[in-house]
Design an enzyme around this catalytic site. Structure first.
Site, PDB file in Angstrom:
ATOM      1  N   HIS A 245       0.857  -1.190   0.000  1.00  0.00           N
ATOM      2  CA  HIS A 245       0.000   0.000   0.000  1.00  0.00           C
ATOM      3  C   HIS A 245       0.885   1.230   0.000  1.00  0.00           C
ATOM      4  CE1 HIS A 245      -3.164   2.819   1.226  1.00  0.00           C
ATOM      5  NE2 HIS A 245      -3.986   1.922   0.748  1.00  0.00           N
ATOM      6  N   GLU A 304      -7.809  -5.222  -0.405  1.00  0.00           N
ATOM      7  CA  GLU A 304      -8.355  -5.978  -1.531  1.00  0.00           C
ATOM      8  C   GLU A 304      -8.308  -7.492  -1.323  1.00  0.00           C
ATOM      9  OE1 GLU A 304     -10.007  -4.187  -3.173  1.00  0.00           O
ATOM     10  OE2 GLU A 304      -9.006  -2.705  -4.415  1.00  0.00           O
TER      11      GLU A 304
END
Ligand code: ACO
Length: 361
Positions: A245, A304
């Site tokens: 991320h 996700e």
């Protein structure tokens, strides 16, 4: 200067704060774990839009208005044509573009309702089925699942989708939210902001990752194959979908919220426990190999990974995952667009020219 604008502060916001070192997300002063425990989608929507629209409202009012808005936007599906049978996220973009633009509360309500109504209808049309009209007596999460399958969802399914919608409602100045604010800063309407944001969301480095997470799980096949498959993927120079991320240097707190939402579905036998075991094995193997291969870059699970499992468990096909993300994130896009528009400054950064200079005369 870094080309991804990392560490550049581009807006002041009262909406959400992402602390990437502590792995903490706050939305309007409430931490994600509290929101997930106490809040419905309608409540977090009321919280995010509070004070940003021309009308005051609470969770109960918003629930009624949203239900009416779902019924109203369903009419747009009468004009759905063959061109819409493309990728669900592109079909969603095409249908949303038909909504009138504006910056008032009715436009915002239509935009909150439209993806929730359009996505199940697009999926049904793609399967040759008739779209199902909304049921104004249901909350948004239950109605989405009913419009998808034609059956009332179980309590566990409704709770899981509701938790998903709350968890992803807003997340600082990510790429799609920034796109929404840029459009709003020009004083274009909310529909334009949401369309720009949706277009940014669909990329695989942003909201397009969960489908490929399932492709990865399918390719791994069994838990004992995880380590070998992941090592070969990294050897090929591929990225492991659902990991890493831009902001988080620790575990994305949303991953645990979604993992928690999956548990009741697994416990009640509504999800194959073998799928859950495979995901855990891939997660464990991926974290170990990423730590070994990228010792200088902390890479952990992002939102996700468990999104993929949750949406699969709820019956959404993988090509539709980005569209479901859009259903939940639209409120964040709208809140940021309003905050930006009310602040009134045009977003207009500068670039540094690094090309050749004209030859001297
Ligand atoms: N798998 C393997 N290596 C990775 C991964 C990954 N998932 N993510 C980052 N890296 C490595 C890069 O190869 C790079 O290594 P290097 O320095 O040796 O070249 C290093 O980590 C830094 O990568 P960047 O691309 O600079 O990191 P950035 O902050 O731009 O990346 C991103 C963030 C795009 C999310 C990235 O981690 C990624 O591609 N993840 C996979 C796709 C994904 O899961 N996307 C969903 C994100 S969540 C969301 O947007 C809703």
């Amino acid at each position: 200067m870094r080309n991804g604008l990392e560490d550049v502060i581009a807006a002041e916001t009262q909406l959400s704060d992402v602390d990437g070192e502590a792995g903490r997300l706050i939305i309007r002063g409430v931490s994600l774990d509290r929101l997930v425990a106490d809040c419905s989608y309608e409540r977090v929507t009321a919280l995010l839009l509070d004070g940003l629209m021309e009308r005051n409202f609470d969770e109960a009012l918003l629930r009624d208005w949203l239900a009416q808005a779902r019924t109203k936007v369903f009419d747009h599906l009468k004009a759905a044509d063959a061109a819409l049978l493309a990728l669900p996220v592109d079909a969603l973009r095409a249908l949303l573009a038909r909504l009138p633009d504006g910056d008032d509360f009715d436009t915002a309500l239509s935009l909150l309702a439209a993806p929730a109504v359009f996505l199940p209808a697009i999926l049904r049309l793609q399967r040759g089925q008739t779209p199902i009209a909304p049921d104004a007596s249901l909350p948004q999460a239950a109605d989405i699942l009913r419009m998808l399958t034609g059956q009332l969802p179980t309590q566990e399914q409704t709770a899981a989708l509701d938790t998903y919608l709350v968890t992803i409602s807003d997340h600082g100045l990510n790429a799609s939210t920034f796109a929404s604010r840029v459009i709003a800063s020009t004083q274009a309407g909310l529909t334009s902001s949401v369309l720009a944001a949706l277009s940014a969301l669909k990329g695989p480095l942003h909201g397009g990752a969960p489908g490929p997470v399932l492709d990865m799980l399918d390719a791994v096949g069994t838990p004992d194959n995880a380590g070998r498959w992941l090592a070969e993927a990294l050897d090929r120079g591929e990225r492991l979908m659902g990991f890493g991320h831009r902001i988080y240097r620790v575990r994305d707190p949303r991953a645990d919220a979604l993992k928690g939402a999956l548990k009741p579905l697994i416990a009640s036998g509504q999800v194959d426990s073998a799928r859950g075991a495979l995901a855990e094995a891939v997660e464990t193997a991926a974290l170990a190999i990423l730590r070994a291969r990228k010792p200088n870059r902390p890479l952990d699970v992002n939102v996700e990974f468990y999104t993929a499992l949750l949406l699969e468990a709820l019956g959404f096909p993988r090509q539709a995952f980005t569209g479901v993300f859009a259903i939940g994130r639209t409120v964040g896009w709208l809140a940021h667009a309003r905050e930006q528009a009310l602040d009134g400054r045009l977003i207009r950064p500068r670039s540094v020219y690094i090309g050749p200079l004209p030859a001297a005369a």
